[in-house]
Design a protein around this motif. Sequence first.
Motif, PDB file in Angstrom:
ATOM      1  N   PHE A  86       9.914  -9.915   6.000  1.00 24.66           N
ATOM      2  CA  PHE A  86      10.061  -9.466   4.715  1.00 24.66           C
ATOM      3  C   PHE A  86       9.158  -8.635   4.500  1.00 24.66           C
ATOM      4  O   PHE A  86       9.925  -8.133   3.511  1.00 24.66           O
ATOM      5  CB  PHE A  86       9.216 -11.125   4.335  1.00 24.66           C
ATOM      6  CG  PHE A  86       9.406 -10.841   2.556  1.00 24.66           C
ATOM      7  CD1 PHE A  86      10.029 -10.952   2.445  1.00 24.66           C
ATOM      8  CD2 PHE A  86       8.623 -10.188   1.748  1.00 24.66           C
ATOM      9  CE1 PHE A  86      10.788 -11.036   0.581  1.00 24.66           C
ATOM     10  CE2 PHE A  86       8.154 -10.415   0.263  1.00 24.66           C
ATOM     11  CZ  PHE A  86       9.450 -10.315  -0.113  1.00 24.66           C
ATOM     12  N   HIS A  87       8.116  -7.722   4.833  1.00 18.48           N
ATOM     13  CA  HIS A  87       7.680  -6.746   3.540  1.00 18.48           C
ATOM     14  C   HIS A  87       8.487  -5.253   4.369  1.00 18.48           C
ATOM     15  O   HIS A  87       8.101  -4.332   3.196  1.00 18.48           O
ATOM     16  CB  HIS A  87       6.282  -6.372   4.036  1.00 18.48           C
ATOM     17  CG  HIS A  87       5.249  -7.856   3.928  1.00 18.48           C
ATOM     18  ND1 HIS A  87       5.221  -8.014   2.160  1.00 18.48           N
ATOM     19  CD2 HIS A  87       4.829  -8.811   4.568  1.00 18.48           C
ATOM     20  CE1 HIS A  87       4.229  -8.803   2.108  1.00 18.48           C
ATOM     21  NE2 HIS A  87       4.082  -9.334   3.182  1.00 18.48           N
ATOM     22  N   ALA A  88       9.183  -5.128   5.817  1.00 18.91           N
ATOM     23  CA  ALA A  88      10.218  -4.399   5.717  1.00 18.91           C
ATOM     24  C   ALA A  88      11.007  -3.987   4.675  1.00 18.91           C
ATOM     25  O   ALA A  88      12.095  -2.753   3.936  1.00 18.91           O
ATOM     26  CB  ALA A  88      10.209  -4.000   7.513  1.00 18.91           C
ATOM     27  N   LEU A 114      13.904  -2.098   0.585  1.00 22.10           N
ATOM     28  CA  LEU A 114      15.025  -2.259  -1.034  1.00 22.10           C
ATOM     29  C   LEU A 114      14.686  -0.968  -2.058  1.00 22.10           C
ATOM     30  O   LEU A 114      15.652  -1.059  -2.668  1.00 22.10           O
ATOM     31  CB  LEU A 114      15.604  -3.890  -0.795  1.00 22.10           C
ATOM     32  CG  LEU A 114      16.214  -4.505   0.173  1.00 22.10           C
ATOM     33  CD1 LEU A 114      15.895  -6.044   0.006  1.00 22.10           C
ATOM     34  CD2 LEU A 114      18.244  -4.382  -0.609  1.00 22.10           C
ATOM     35  N   ARG A 115      13.569  -1.717  -1.754  1.00 22.36           N
ATOM     36  CA  ARG A 115      12.771  -0.903  -3.204  1.00 22.36           C
ATOM     37  C   ARG A 115      12.773   0.993  -3.689  1.00 22.36           C
ATOM     38  O   ARG A 115      12.929   1.006  -4.343  1.00 22.36           O
ATOM     39  CB  ARG A 115      11.004  -1.399  -3.139  1.00 22.36           C
ATOM     40  CG  ARG A 115      11.423  -2.571  -4.047  1.00 22.36           C
ATOM     41  CD  ARG A 115       9.892  -3.010  -3.808  1.00 22.36           C
ATOM     42  NE  ARG A 115       9.518  -3.942  -4.258  1.00 22.36           N
ATOM     43  CZ  ARG A 115       7.756  -4.085  -4.426  1.00 22.36           C
ATOM     44  NH1 ARG A 115       6.800  -3.834  -3.460  1.00 22.36           N
ATOM     45  NH2 ARG A 115       8.051  -5.617  -4.773  1.00 22.36           N
ATOM     46  N   PHE A 116      12.709   0.858  -2.210  1.00 19.19           N
ATOM     47  CA  PHE A 116      13.049   2.076  -2.212  1.00 19.19           C
ATOM     48  C   PHE A 116      14.267   2.997  -1.751  1.00 19.19           C
ATOM     49  O   PHE A 116      14.922   4.201  -1.200  1.00 19.19           O
ATOM     50  CB  PHE A 116      12.631   3.364  -1.336  1.00 19.19           C
ATOM     51  CG  PHE A 116      10.900   3.057  -1.493  1.00 19.19           C
ATOM     52  CD1 PHE A 116      10.080   4.003  -2.877  1.00 19.19           C
ATOM     53  CD2 PHE A 116       9.485   2.015  -1.530  1.00 19.19           C
ATOM     54  CE1 PHE A 116       9.029   3.523  -3.236  1.00 19.19           C
ATOM     55  CE2 PHE A 116       8.516   2.048  -1.518  1.00 19.19           C
ATOM     56  CZ  PHE A 116       8.744   2.519  -2.626  1.00 19.19           C
ATOM     57  N   GLY A 129       8.147  -0.278   7.061  1.00 20.71           N
ATOM     58  CA  GLY A 129       9.692   0.118   6.404  1.00 20.71           C
ATOM     59  C   GLY A 129       9.630   1.049   5.332  1.00 20.71           C
ATOM     60  O   GLY A 129      10.547   1.310   4.787  1.00 20.71           O
ATOM     61  N   LEU A 130       7.964   1.693   4.796  1.00 13.10           N
ATOM     62  CA  LEU A 130       8.005   2.293   4.203  1.00 13.10           C
ATOM     63  C   LEU A 130       8.854   3.838   4.770  1.00 13.10           C
ATOM     64  O   LEU A 130       8.128   5.236   3.884  1.00 13.10           O
ATOM     65  CB  LEU A 130       6.850   2.468   4.040  1.00 13.10           C
ATOM     66  CG  LEU A 130       5.899   1.627   3.414  1.00 13.10           C
ATOM     67  CD1 LEU A 130       4.754   1.342   2.983  1.00 13.10           C
ATOM     68  CD2 LEU A 130       6.686   1.622   1.142  1.00 13.10           C
ATOM     69  N   HIS A 131       9.174   3.578   6.115  1.00 15.02           N
ATOM     70  CA  HIS A 131       9.631   5.262   5.863  1.00 15.02           C
ATOM     71  C   HIS A 131      11.035   5.382   4.864  1.00 15.02           C
ATOM     72  O   HIS A 131      11.268   7.096   4.609  1.00 15.02           O
ATOM     73  CB  HIS A 131      10.767   5.634   6.974  1.00 15.02           C
ATOM     74  CG  HIS A 131      10.386   5.317   8.647  1.00 15.02           C
ATOM     75  ND1 HIS A 131       9.251   4.585   9.362  1.00 15.02           N
ATOM     76  CD2 HIS A 131      10.387   5.909   9.584  1.00 15.02           C
ATOM     77  CE1 HIS A 131       8.840   4.427   9.973  1.00 15.02           C
ATOM     78  NE2 HIS A 131       9.179   5.717  10.915  1.00 15.02           N
ATOM     79  N   PHE A 132      11.235   4.750   4.102  1.00  9.92           N
ATOM     80  CA  PHE A 132      12.544   5.210   2.890  1.00  9.92           C
ATOM     81  C   PHE A 132      11.722   5.437   1.580  1.00  9.92           C
ATOM     82  O   PHE A 132      12.599   5.949   0.971  1.00  9.92           O
ATOM     83  CB  PHE A 132      13.132   3.472   2.302  1.00  9.92           C
ATOM     84  CG  PHE A 132      14.221   3.037   4.088  1.00  9.92           C
ATOM     85  CD1 PHE A 132      15.297   3.623   4.209  1.00  9.92           C
ATOM     86  CD2 PHE A 132      13.545   2.209   4.796  1.00  9.92           C
ATOM     87  CE1 PHE A 132      15.978   3.454   4.890  1.00  9.92           C
ATOM     88  CE2 PHE A 132      14.490   2.336   6.187  1.00  9.92           C
ATOM     89  CZ  PHE A 132      15.866   3.454   6.144  1.00  9.92           C
ATOM     90  N   ALA A 133      10.396   4.963   1.717  1.00  6.48           N
ATOM     91  CA  ALA A 133       9.716   6.004   0.596  1.00  6.48           C
ATOM     92  C   ALA A 133       8.851   7.357   0.450  1.00  6.48           C
ATOM     93  O   ALA A 133       8.911   8.212  -0.431  1.00  6.48           O
ATOM     94  CB  ALA A 133       8.680   4.621   0.133  1.00  6.48           C
ATOM     95  N   VAL A 134       9.017   7.716   1.450  1.00  2.00           N
ATOM     96  CA  VAL A 134       8.523   9.223   1.966  1.00  2.00           C
ATOM     97  C   VAL A 134       9.428   9.632   2.403  1.00  2.00           C
ATOM     98  O   VAL A 134      10.172   9.644   3.964  1.00  2.00           O
ATOM     99  CB  VAL A 134       6.955   9.370   2.467  1.00  2.00           C
ATOM    100  CG1 VAL A 134       6.808   8.635   3.066  1.00  2.00           C
ATOM    101  CG2 VAL A 134       6.801  10.727   2.302  1.00  2.00           C
ATOM    102  N   PRO A 135       9.799  10.868   3.081  1.00  2.00           N
ATOM    103  CA  PRO A 135      10.481  12.297   3.770  1.00  2.00           C
ATOM    104  C   PRO A 135      10.231  11.593   5.068  1.00  2.00           C
ATOM    105  O   PRO A 135       8.585  12.126   4.939  1.00  2.00           O
ATOM    106  CB  PRO A 135      10.540  13.250   2.865  1.00  2.00           C
ATOM    107  CG  PRO A 135      10.353  13.217   1.474  1.00  2.00           C
ATOM    108  CD  PRO A 135       9.556  12.129   1.863  1.00  2.00           C
ATOM    109  N   VAL A 136      10.474  11.534   5.998  1.00  2.39           N
ATOM    110  CA  VAL A 136      10.066  11.481   6.913  1.00  2.39           C
ATOM    111  C   VAL A 136      11.174  12.233   8.073  1.00  2.39           C
ATOM    112  O   VAL A 136      12.890  12.574   8.238  1.00  2.39           O
ATOM    113  CB  VAL A 136       9.995  10.083   8.042  1.00  2.39           C
ATOM    114  CG1 VAL A 136       9.843   9.975   9.356  1.00  2.39           C
ATOM    115  CG2 VAL A 136       9.103   9.681   6.703  1.00  2.39           C
TER     116      VAL A 136
END
Length: 229
Positions: free
Chosen positions: A8-10, A15-17, A136-143
């Motif tokens: 769920f968290h991923a 989705l949020r980002f 899933g926070l790869h989508f929140a910051v450039p990686v």
Amino acid sequence: MSVTLEGFHAVKHALRFGAEVDPVVVLDAAKAVAFARSHAPDLVGVFEQRARVVDAAEFVRVVGRAHPTGVGGVARRPAEPGFGARTAPLVLLDNPRNLGNFGAVIRVAAGLGAGGVVSVGDVDPWHPNVVRGSAGLHFAVPVGRLDGVGGIEGEVIAFDADGEDLRDARIPDGAVLAFGSERHGLSDVVRARADRVVSLPMRPKVSSYNLTTSVAMALYHWELFRRAT
């Protein structure tokens, strides 16, 4: 290219980002919506309208493994980002070896608003184990991954035990914060590129910090003194 999202968290973070997540699969629609109501009220509508109910076999086929939350998905991987002018430090991991730590660094960087996370070495920053560690926070910051550090922009501040005390240093917004691998530390190439070498405060007889802890301390130091000026 696609990225598998486990749990769920991923899915929530992707989705949020702004990630393109399709499909979102769930084992139990009511349970997934309840998760959203308690942990992500902003996404209740997404889970109500877009989640596709599947059986356990189909869930494993899509996600690759079972997950306790019964939620998963597949997202489109974003294009490789650029790392030029920045308003927050870029975290550079020098040949990281522990994929879970790599993902946890991305999670910390996202939480503290870093300008991105890049690696030098042979590890794919989008390896499933790294994505798992980032929740899933790869989508929140450039990686991304760099072939080398020769052309990197910004003051490179390397972290090593023989450097000046971080408490006496200030980290500019456009800096590159370089951290060595968990076992071998900084490579000669990255150390040679460093403009400064700093050390984290550490009690005598304690040998080292976990990589994620080190990155968190450095970024918190940057944010704390940035707010104070």
